[in-house]
Design an enzyme around this catalytic site. Sequence first.
Site, PDB file in Angstrom:
ATOM      1  N   LEU A  16       1.074  -1.173  -0.024  1.00  0.00           N
ATOM      2  CA  LEU A  16       0.335   0.255  -0.248  1.00  0.00           C
ATOM      3  C   LEU A  16       1.296   0.817   0.265  1.00  0.00           C
ATOM      4  CD1 LEU A  16      -2.214  -1.300   2.884  1.00  0.00           C
ATOM      5  CD2 LEU A  16      -3.329  -0.542   0.289  1.00  0.00           C
ATOM      6  N   LYS A  66      15.049  -6.602   4.220  1.00  0.00           N
ATOM      7  CA  LYS A  66      15.271  -5.960   6.099  1.00  0.00           C
ATOM      8  C   LYS A  66      16.952  -5.878   6.748  1.00  0.00           C
ATOM      9  CE  LYS A  66      10.494  -4.489   6.953  1.00  0.00           C
ATOM     10  NZ  LYS A  66       9.762  -4.098   7.919  1.00  0.00           N
ATOM     11  N   GLY A 127       6.278 -11.244  22.507  1.00  0.00           N
ATOM     12  CA  GLY A 127       7.431 -12.026  20.835  1.00  0.00           C
ATOM     13  C   GLY A 127       7.992 -10.907  21.207  1.00  0.00           C
ATOM     14  N   ALA A 128       9.703 -11.808  20.056  1.00  0.00           N
ATOM     15  CA  ALA A 128      11.061 -11.070  20.229  1.00  0.00           C
ATOM     16  C   ALA A 128      11.755 -11.740  19.052  1.00  0.00           C
ATOM     17  CB  ALA A 128      11.543 -12.395  21.313  1.00  0.00           C
ATOM     18  N   GLY A 130      11.890 -10.376  14.661  1.00  0.00           N
ATOM     19  CA  GLY A 130      12.139  -8.536  14.712  1.00  0.00           C
ATOM     20  C   GLY A 130      11.886  -7.604  14.139  1.00  0.00           C
ATOM     21  N   LYS A 156      14.448 -16.298  23.630  1.00  0.00           N
ATOM     22  CA  LYS A 156      14.714 -15.480  23.255  1.00  0.00           C
ATOM     23  C   LYS A 156      14.561 -14.124  23.163  1.00  0.00           C
ATOM     24  CE  LYS A 156      13.559 -15.843  18.404  1.00  0.00           C
ATOM     25  NZ  LYS A 156      12.356 -15.456  17.181  1.00  0.00           N
TER      26      LYS A 156
END
Length: 277
Positions: A16, A66, A127-128, A130, A156
């Site tokens: 987008l 990335k 979460g861990a 990116g 993590k």
Amino acid sequence: MKQLYGVIGNPIGHSLSPVMHNDAFEHLNMDAHYHAFLVKEEVLGEAVRGLKALGISGFNVTTPHKVAIMDYLDEIDPLAKQIGAVNTVVHKDGKLIGYNTDGIGFVRALQSISSEPLQEKRILLLGAGGASRAIYFSLADAGVKEIDVANRTVDKAKELIAACTATVHSVALSLEKATKEQGNYDIIIQTTTIGMHPRVEHTPLQISSLKKGTIVSDIIYNPFETKILCEAKEQGAIIQNGIDMFVYQGALAFEMWTGCVPNIERMKQLVIRKLGG
């Protein structure tokens, strides 16, 4: 001469970003165009050299480039280097300079719905991966002092916390422990893909005992309201989906390229319309 901007990724047809940036150029009467470039992993280096030779003014970087893009840039911003990923490249004085606007964009989006400074808040990151790393480092860089990280694999979460050089008080938690302690946090940020279409019935954390005024933010925007956001809303929380992060990171990139501040609300409404909202 028309200024060229763009985004590189694979796949890229769903992006987008061209719609959002080209509308901003038109709205600000700028002679510029933003194009989506399909770039496969095996030709990333050639593509970057080609864009530089074309005189591109700047470009975004999305999946899967990335991290790999960092090998082909002349300079990398210290925060992007710490995060270990670049999503925005500025072409300045013959150099390609890499930045990460994902995390800073998220911080700006979060601050936009908080009535108080984020620095005073106790935050839980779910979460861990990116996305969590970009957000954690950017929150720390913004001066937030208390950020706990909950992950299915606790090690993590510990690795993520250990990688940050800023002064932050952080604890690594299991998702089970985070579920029990959810009432201790002012802000909960969901950074995983759990709950994304089509697996909309899934959630990383059962929301059941939030304190009054808690903000729950999910970086997913398909669906607009994930299960965790629906549960949080039922508890009276202030909720935010991933559209804000997408828009704010794009607006920050736009500002870095052009020196102009785009109309963020206009960008947001355009993205919502394009997503069928």
